[in-house]
Design a protein around this motif. Structure first.
Motif, short mmCIF file in Angstrom:
data_model
loop_
_atom_site.label_atom_id
_atom_site.label_comp_id
_atom_site.label_asym_id
_atom_site.label_seq_id
_atom_site.Cartn_x
_atom_site.Cartn_y
_atom_site.Cartn_z
N CYS A 10 0.83 -1.20 0.00
CA CYS A 10 0.00 0.00 0.00
C CYS A 10 0.87 1.25 0.00
CB CYS A 10 -0.90 -0.02 1.23
SG CYS A 10 -1.87 1.48 1.45
N VAL A 11 0.52 2.20 -0.87
CA VAL A 11 1.26 3.46 -0.94
C VAL A 11 0.43 4.62 -0.39
CG1 VAL A 11 2.67 2.72 -2.88
CG2 VAL A 11 0.51 3.87 -3.33
N GLY A 12 -0.72 4.29 0.21
CA GLY A 12 -1.50 5.29 0.91
C GLY A 12 -2.23 6.27 0.02
N ALA A 13 -2.57 5.83 -1.17
CA ALA A 13 -3.23 6.74 -2.11
C ALA A 13 -4.67 7.06 -1.71
CB ALA A 13 -3.23 6.14 -3.51
N GLY A 14 -5.29 6.18 -0.95
CA GLY A 14 -6.62 6.46 -0.42
C GLY A 14 -7.76 6.23 -1.39
N GLN A 15 -7.49 5.71 -2.56
CA GLN A 15 -8.57 5.47 -3.53
C GLN A 15 -9.59 4.47 -2.99
OE1 GLN A 15 -8.95 7.09 -6.38
NE2 GLN A 15 -7.11 8.26 -5.98
N CYS A 16 -9.11 3.50 -2.24
CA CYS A 16 -10.02 2.47 -1.70
C CYS A 16 -11.00 3.09 -0.72
CB CYS A 16 -9.22 1.36 -1.04
SG CYS A 16 -8.08 1.93 0.24
N VAL A 17 -10.52 4.01 0.10
CA VAL A 17 -11.38 4.64 1.11
C VAL A 17 -12.42 5.53 0.42
CG1 VAL A 17 -11.42 6.10 3.16
CG2 VAL A 17 -9.50 4.56 2.77
N LEU A 18 -12.02 6.21 -0.62
CA LEU A 18 -12.97 7.05 -1.36
C LEU A 18 -14.03 6.20 -2.04
CD1 LEU A 18 -10.50 9.60 -2.99
CD2 LEU A 18 -12.13 10.05 -1.15
N ALA A 19 -13.64 5.04 -2.55
CA ALA A 19 -14.57 4.20 -3.30
C ALA A 19 -15.50 3.41 -2.37
CB ALA A 19 -13.79 3.24 -4.20
#
Ligand code: SF4
Length: 66
Positions: A10-19
């Motif tokens: 994980c690189v902490g992009a946060g796309q998963c949390v947004l989705a």
């Protein structure tokens, strides 16, 4: 559906949390944390979107066959 996440990738992009905020969260370092390994059916589309958006391919989705 079962989800696993590889927090080492994980690189902490946060796309998963947004989705899919009901399924994924981020710790204080921005690394993904999984709120549930077995999301409810109404979350499956969001989880697949999160997996496809993740830039580091950290999210693995497994669907059991009945
Ligand atoms: S989208 Fe992928 S890289 Fe970004 S926080 Fe989620 S698991 Fe980590």
């Amino acid at each position: 559906m079962q989800i696993t996440v590889d927090s080492d990738r994980c690189v902490g992009a946060g796309q998963c949390v947004l989705a899919a905020p009901a399924v994924f969260d981020q710790d204080e370092d921005g690394v993904v944390s999984l709120l549930t390994e077995h999301p409810a059916a109404d979350q499956h589309t969001a989880v697949r979107l999160a997996s496809s958006l993740c830039p580091s391919r950290s999210i693995t989705v497994t669907v059991q066959q009945d």
